[in-house]
Design a protein around this motif. Structure first.
Motif, short mmCIF file in Angstrom:
data_model
loop_
_atom_site.label_atom_id
_atom_site.label_comp_id
_atom_site.label_asym_id
_atom_site.label_seq_id
_atom_site.Cartn_x
_atom_site.Cartn_y
_atom_site.Cartn_z
N UNK A 1 1.15 -1.70 -0.23
CA UNK A 1 -0.12 -0.26 -0.22
C UNK A 1 1.07 1.74 0.04
N UNK A 2 0.74 1.87 -0.89
CA UNK A 2 1.21 3.28 -1.26
C UNK A 2 1.20 4.00 -0.15
N UNK A 3 3.06 4.36 0.73
CA UNK A 3 2.12 5.60 1.69
C UNK A 3 2.97 6.88 1.49
N UNK A 4 3.16 6.66 -0.26
CA UNK A 4 3.90 8.46 -0.76
C UNK A 4 2.45 9.10 -1.08
N UNK A 5 2.67 9.57 -2.12
CA UNK A 5 1.75 10.34 -2.69
C UNK A 5 1.86 11.08 -4.41
N UNK A 6 0.91 10.13 -4.76
CA UNK A 6 1.01 9.60 -6.30
C UNK A 6 1.21 10.61 -7.49
N UNK A 7 0.56 11.34 -6.81
CA UNK A 7 0.29 12.82 -7.60
C UNK A 7 2.23 13.64 -7.67
N UNK A 8 2.70 12.74 -7.05
CA UNK A 8 4.12 14.28 -6.83
C UNK A 8 5.22 13.29 -7.00
#
Length: 144
Positions: free
Chosen positions: A28-35
């Motif tokens: 599960x991604x914990x980063x902001x995929x937009x950036x």
């Protein structure tokens, strides 16, 4: 996942993702995929590494060797192959190796080793394998 968050280096991001995959942990991604950078996108979309995480056998990998700053992790896959992570926690590049016995295979077998991050076979080996592992990094292979 902390991949793409904070001040992790490229090698640390690859190590983090590799260890989560060999442990069969939820991705599960914990980063902001937009950036997200292209570099991070390449890490989290490596299909060969994700396949280790999602292997249908469902086994969790385990640490099979601990030599201080140098660790070897292994996971049996559904087809009898093994995924192996060579993890270097030290401040310097280091050669790290393992034997077939370390990962539960007979020593006399000649097996093909595939580097999952380089996405290429690195050769056929008998009884053991070693690689140069960057500081705070990993080499992740599949032994078949």
């Amino acid at each position: 996942l902390e991949v793409g968050n904070g001040d992790l280096t490229y090698n640390e991001n690859v190590a983090h993702f590799s260890l989560w995959c060999i442990l069969a942990a939820p991705l599960m991604l914990g980063n902001d995929p937009r950036s997200m950078s292209d570099e991070i996108l390449d890490i989290i979309t490596n299909q060969e590494v994700i396949a280790v995480n999602q292997d249908v056998l469902g086994r969790q990998g385990k640490k099979v060797r601990d030599d201080g700053d140098f660790e070897v992790w292994s996971k049996e896959l559904h087809d009898g192959t093994r995924a192996v992570v060579l993890f270097n926690r030290s401040e310097e590049k280091a050669d790290i190796g393992f034997t077939w016995a370390d990962i539960g295979l007979p020593h006399y077998l000649k097996l093909t080793v595939r580097d999952l991050w380089a996405k290429k076979d690195v050769g056929d080996f008998k009884g053991e394998y070693s690689a140069s592992v960057p500081s705070h990094g990993v080499v992740m292979v599949k032994v078949k």
